[in-house]
Write a protein that holds these residues in place. Structure first.
Motif, PDB file in Angstrom:
ATOM      1  N   GLN A  47     -33.303  25.236  31.699  1.00  0.00           N
ATOM      2  CA  GLN A  47     -34.702  25.429  32.081  1.00  0.00           C
ATOM      3  C   GLN A  47     -35.614  25.143  30.885  1.00  0.00           C
ATOM      4  OE1 GLN A  47     -35.790  29.521  32.796  1.00  0.00           O
ATOM      5  NE2 GLN A  47     -37.318  28.949  34.334  1.00  0.00           N
ATOM      6  N   GLN A  48     -35.239  25.669  29.732  1.00  0.00           N
ATOM      7  CA  GLN A  48     -36.020  25.458  28.516  1.00  0.00           C
ATOM      8  C   GLN A  48     -36.090  23.974  28.152  1.00  0.00           C
ATOM      9  OE1 GLN A  48     -34.499  26.194  24.220  1.00  0.00           O
ATOM     10  NE2 GLN A  48     -35.377  28.155  24.851  1.00  0.00           N
ATOM     11  N   PHE A  49     -34.959  23.276  28.296  1.00  0.00           N
ATOM     12  CA  PHE A  49     -34.911  21.860  27.943  1.00  0.00           C
ATOM     13  C   PHE A  49     -35.848  21.037  28.819  1.00  0.00           C
ATOM     14  CE2 PHE A  49     -32.576  17.676  28.171  1.00  0.00           C
ATOM     15  CZ  PHE A  49     -32.951  17.250  26.906  1.00  0.00           C
ATOM     16  N   MET A  50     -35.907  21.331  30.118  1.00  0.00           N
ATOM     17  CA  MET A  50     -36.809  20.599  31.003  1.00  0.00           C
ATOM     18  C   MET A  50     -38.269  20.855  30.634  1.00  0.00           C
ATOM     19  SD  MET A  50     -34.652  18.952  32.566  1.00  0.00           S
ATOM     20  CE  MET A  50     -32.952  18.986  33.102  1.00  0.00           C
ATOM     21  N   LEU A  51     -38.585  22.101  30.330  1.00  0.00           N
ATOM     22  CA  LEU A  51     -39.953  22.423  29.917  1.00  0.00           C
ATOM     23  C   LEU A  51     -40.316  21.699  28.631  1.00  0.00           C
ATOM     24  CD1 LEU A  51     -39.885  26.249  30.683  1.00  0.00           C
ATOM     25  CD2 LEU A  51     -41.235  24.534  31.904  1.00  0.00           C
ATOM     26  N   LEU A  52     -39.369  21.621  27.701  1.00  0.00           N
ATOM     27  CA  LEU A  52     -39.621  20.935  26.437  1.00  0.00           C
ATOM     28  C   LEU A  52     -39.784  19.427  26.648  1.00  0.00           C
ATOM     29  CD1 LEU A  52     -37.193  22.804  24.031  1.00  0.00           C
ATOM     30  CD2 LEU A  52     -39.689  22.749  23.879  1.00  0.00           C
ATOM     31  N   LEU A  53     -38.937  18.830  27.487  1.00  0.00           N
ATOM     32  CA  LEU A  53     -39.076  17.398  27.757  1.00  0.00           C
ATOM     33  C   LEU A  53     -40.478  17.060  28.247  1.00  0.00           C
ATOM     34  CD1 LEU A  53     -35.754  16.254  29.501  1.00  0.00           C
ATOM     35  CD2 LEU A  53     -36.670  15.419  27.338  1.00  0.00           C
ATOM     36  N   LYS A  54     -40.969  17.866  29.167  1.00  0.00           N
ATOM     37  CA  LYS A  54     -42.316  17.633  29.685  1.00  0.00           C
ATOM     38  C   LYS A  54     -43.363  17.854  28.599  1.00  0.00           C
ATOM     39  CE  LYS A  54     -45.329  16.677  32.863  1.00  0.00           C
ATOM     40  NZ  LYS A  54     -45.405  15.325  33.456  1.00  0.00           N
ATOM     41  N   PHE A  55     -43.198  18.887  27.806  1.00  0.00           N
ATOM     42  CA  PHE A  55     -44.132  19.186  26.721  1.00  0.00           C
ATOM     43  C   PHE A  55     -44.146  18.057  25.697  1.00  0.00           C
ATOM     44  CE2 PHE A  55     -44.979  21.164  22.540  1.00  0.00           C
ATOM     45  CZ  PHE A  55     -46.269  21.606  22.769  1.00  0.00           C
ATOM     46  N   TRP A  56     -42.968  17.510  25.419  1.00  0.00           N
ATOM     47  CA  TRP A  56     -42.906  16.396  24.473  1.00  0.00           C
ATOM     48  C   TRP A  56     -43.662  15.178  24.991  1.00  0.00           C
ATOM     49  CZ3 TRP A  56     -36.874  16.591  23.739  1.00  0.00           C
ATOM     50  CH2 TRP A  56     -36.548  17.740  23.005  1.00  0.00           C
ATOM     51  N   GLY A  57     -43.630  14.975  26.311  1.00  0.00           N
ATOM     52  CA  GLY A  57     -44.337  13.834  26.870  1.00  0.00           C
ATOM     53  C   GLY A  57     -43.549  13.027  27.881  1.00  0.00           C
ATOM     54  N   ALA A  58     -42.371  13.498  28.288  1.00  0.00           N
ATOM     55  CA  ALA A  58     -41.576  12.786  29.289  1.00  0.00           C
ATOM     56  C   ALA A  58     -42.179  12.967  30.679  1.00  0.00           C
ATOM     57  CB  ALA A  58     -40.137  13.282  29.279  1.00  0.00           C
ATOM     58  N   ASP A  59     -42.054  11.937  31.496  1.00  0.00           N
ATOM     59  CA  ASP A  59     -42.567  11.977  32.870  1.00  0.00           C
ATOM     60  C   ASP A  59     -41.457  12.039  33.907  1.00  0.00           C
ATOM     61  OD1 ASP A  59     -45.617  11.424  32.556  1.00  0.00           O
ATOM     62  OD2 ASP A  59     -44.626   9.965  31.245  1.00  0.00           O
ATOM     63  N   ARG A  60     -40.324  11.441  33.592  1.00  0.00           N
ATOM     64  CA  ARG A  60     -39.221  11.414  34.557  1.00  0.00           C
ATOM     65  C   ARG A  60     -37.899  11.400  33.809  1.00  0.00           C
ATOM     66  NH1 ARG A  60     -42.009   6.936  34.186  1.00  0.00           N
ATOM     67  NH2 ARG A  60     -43.534   7.731  35.652  1.00  0.00           N
ATOM     68  N   LEU A  61     -36.859  11.863  34.524  1.00  0.00           N
ATOM     69  CA  LEU A  61     -35.542  12.021  33.933  1.00  0.00           C
ATOM     70  C   LEU A  61     -34.499  11.408  34.857  1.00  0.00           C
ATOM     71  CD1 LEU A  61     -33.719  13.341  31.739  1.00  0.00           C
ATOM     72  CD2 LEU A  61     -33.786  15.449  33.105  1.00  0.00           C
ATOM     73  N   VAL A  62     -33.631  10.569  34.297  1.00  0.00           N
ATOM     74  CA  VAL A  62     -32.553   9.919  35.035  1.00  0.00           C
ATOM     75  C   VAL A  62     -31.230  10.506  34.562  1.00  0.00           C
ATOM     76  CG1 VAL A  62     -31.345   7.733  35.453  1.00  0.00           C
ATOM     77  CG2 VAL A  62     -33.857   7.791  35.363  1.00  0.00           C
ATOM     78  N   LEU A  63     -30.438  11.022  35.512  1.00  0.00           N
ATOM     79  CA  LEU A  63     -29.180  11.689  35.177  1.00  0.00           C
ATOM     80  C   LEU A  63     -28.041  11.152  36.034  1.00  0.00           C
ATOM     81  CD1 LEU A  63     -30.355  15.425  35.107  1.00  0.00           C
ATOM     82  CD2 LEU A  63     -30.069  13.898  33.138  1.00  0.00           C
ATOM     83  N   CYS A  64     -26.823  11.344  35.540  1.00  0.00           N
ATOM     84  CA  CYS A  64     -25.615  11.062  36.315  1.00  0.00           C
ATOM     85  C   CYS A  64     -24.913  12.386  36.588  1.00  0.00           C
ATOM     86  CB  CYS A  64     -24.692  10.122  35.549  1.00  0.00           C
ATOM     87  SG  CYS A  64     -23.157   9.725  36.426  1.00  0.00           S
ATOM     88  N   GLU A  65     -24.917  12.828  37.823  1.00  0.00           N
ATOM     89  CA  GLU A  65     -24.214  14.015  38.303  1.00  0.00           C
ATOM     90  C   GLU A  65     -24.303  15.214  37.349  1.00  0.00           C
ATOM     91  OE1 GLU A  65     -20.302  14.573  40.919  1.00  0.00           O
ATOM     92  OE2 GLU A  65     -19.837  14.097  38.831  1.00  0.00           O
ATOM     93  N   PRO A  66     -25.445  15.870  37.284  1.00  0.00           N
ATOM     94  CA  PRO A  66     -25.506  17.109  36.503  1.00  0.00           C
ATOM     95  C   PRO A  66     -24.619  18.182  37.116  1.00  0.00           C
ATOM     96  CG  PRO A  66     -27.491  16.852  37.828  1.00  0.00           C
ATOM     97  CD  PRO A  66     -26.715  15.574  37.972  1.00  0.00           C
ATOM     98  N   HIS A  67     -24.281  19.178  36.319  1.00  0.00           N
ATOM     99  CA  HIS A  67     -23.358  20.231  36.766  1.00  0.00           C
ATOM    100  C   HIS A  67     -23.863  20.932  38.029  1.00  0.00           C
ATOM    101  CE1 HIS A  67     -20.554  23.535  36.659  1.00  0.00           C
ATOM    102  NE2 HIS A  67     -21.524  24.415  36.545  1.00  0.00           N
ATOM    103  N   ASN A  68     -25.134  21.273  38.066  1.00  0.00           N
ATOM    104  CA  ASN A  68     -25.724  21.946  39.220  1.00  0.00           C
ATOM    105  C   ASN A  68     -27.012  21.212  39.581  1.00  0.00           C
ATOM    106  OD1 ASN A  68     -27.274  23.787  40.899  1.00  0.00           O
ATOM    107  ND2 ASN A  68     -25.874  25.407  40.264  1.00  0.00           N
ATOM    108  N   ILE A  69     -26.940  20.377  40.606  1.00  0.00           N
ATOM    109  CA  ILE A  69     -28.087  19.539  40.954  1.00  0.00           C
ATOM    110  C   ILE A  69     -29.263  20.391  41.417  1.00  0.00           C
ATOM    111  CG2 ILE A  69     -28.926  17.747  42.525  1.00  0.00           C
ATOM    112  CD1 ILE A  69     -26.128  16.562  42.541  1.00  0.00           C
ATOM    113  N   ALA A  70     -28.987  21.433  42.203  1.00  0.00           N
ATOM    114  CA  ALA A  70     -30.072  22.261  42.746  1.00  0.00           C
ATOM    115  C   ALA A  70     -30.851  22.942  41.625  1.00  0.00           C
ATOM    116  CB  ALA A  70     -29.511  23.296  43.712  1.00  0.00           C
TER     117      ALA A  70
END
Length: 356
Positions: free
Chosen positions: A120-143
């Motif tokens: 949760q913290q990492f997603m908040l930081l990515l947005k704070f840094w300036g990211a708009d979208r994230l592309v992933l391959c099969e995260p552990h828990n998609i929901a």
């Protein structure tokens, strides 16, 4: 319409040869001519990082794509530097982060008060840094990953590697005979991966009637309750059983999102063989491979048989931590399934949704 002039691509932060394969697939599928822009890796005399863009003027008003596999603190800081600088200093139109392997993927439960919810913290930081979208391959828990991205305001694009695994093992399945193969789900949460693979190869599923809650493993009250919920969640279009005797005389495919030490997988294969499985084959997307994993999955003591009949690993990240590619290799004892095509397809979906 996609145009090469709209994008600037950066990589080299963790796993460049895989990122290069992804970009090759993107160019081939779209007709684009994208290439990696150069990053200068350096250090100042006082040990401060001198990491910087070679031609930052290319970034202004263009869409930046950043490939990263931040499995170390150094790579994490480099990802942060690129995203923050591209968005806040050099005025990128947008920033897309491509991570074939997701950092902090298992620390995803805010309700566990004794653990920081780092995903949760990492997603908040990515947005704070300036990211708009994230592309992933099969995260552990998609929901949970989707929930945290929604909370942060990040667009999430997830690639499903089922097709790649199915294509890789189809020859094995045909040799064994579809009627002799089942896919195993070790708990309720793994059901989606198991069902998707079973559909792709035309097999049934045997699922253990357990679920994981806040780090604990709990059994369902009874088998009918488990099966009803399992089918309601994942579909009832293929045969599903929760009777371990149904693996007897079968070749079992264990479909995992990742393998770390290998100890959990090793324990599971013992249970399956005790139930009469003729062979057990391990398929895992992310080869985390913590210290000692080869001793567990590939024992070489005289007279000690390997636990798995065959092992198939994705290549979303380097095997292990700090090992060279050769040190992580196994001399052919593990078959590599290339994940770059699905990461490329997922990135293209993200790119096609970008509006100027």
């Amino acid at each position: 319409m996609l145009s090469s002039e709209r994008f600037v691509v950066y990589g080299g932060t963790g796993y460049h040869h895989f990122d290069s394969r992804v970009l090759e697939h993107v160019n081939k599928a779209t007709g684009l001519d994208l290439d990696f822009s150069h990053i200068k890796h350096s250090m100042w005399t006082d040990s401060e990082p001198g990491f910087r863009f070679a031609r930052p003027e290319k970034i202004k008003d263009r869409h930046v794509i950043v490939f990263s596999c931040p499995i170390t603190a150094k790579l994490y800081v480099q990802l942060q530097d690129i995203v923050v600088a591209a968005h806040h200093q050099y005025d990128a139109a947008s920033v897309t982060v491509v991570m074939s392997f997701l950092r902090s993927r298992r620390m995803d439960h805010p309700e566990k008060t004794k653990e920081i919810s780092r995903l949760q913290q990492f997603m908040l930081l990515l947005k704070f840094w300036g990211a708009d979208r994230l592309v992933l391959c099969e995260p552990h828990n998609i929901a949970n990953t989707q929930q945290f991205c929604d909370q942060a305001g990040l667009e999430l694009f997830v690639g499903d590697p089922t097709r790649l695994f199915a294509n890789a093992i189809m020859g094995l399945v045909q040799t064994l005979g579809q009627e002799n193969v089942v896919v195993y789900s070790p708990d309720f949460g793994s059901g989606g991966r198991a069902m998707n693979l079973a559909r792709a190869i035309g097999a049934g599923v045997v699922a253990s009637p357990k679920r994981r809650l806040n780090g604990r493993v709990e059994a369902f009250a009874d088998d009918p309750t488990f099966l009803a919920r399992f089918k309601a969640t994942y579909g009832d279009d293929i045969p599903v059983s929760c009777n371990m005797s149904d693996v007897a005389d079968k070749h079992v495919l264990m479909r995992e999102d990742e393998v770390a030490s290998g100890s959990t997988a090793n324990k599971t294969v013992g249970n399956l063989k005790a139930a009469g499985a003729k062979g057990v084959h391990l398929l895992a997307t992310h080869p985390v491979c913590t210290w000692g994993w080869k001793n567990v999955l590939l024992p070489d003591e005289e007279g000690e048989a390997p636990p798995f009949t065959s092992i198939w690993f994705g290549n979303t990240r380097p095997r292990g931590f700090g090992e060279t590619e050769y040190e992580g290799s196994t001399g052919g004892e593990i078959t590599t399934v290339d994940m770059s095509p699905i990461v490329a397809e997922t990135l293209i979906r993200a790119m096609e949704g970008i509006k100027d």
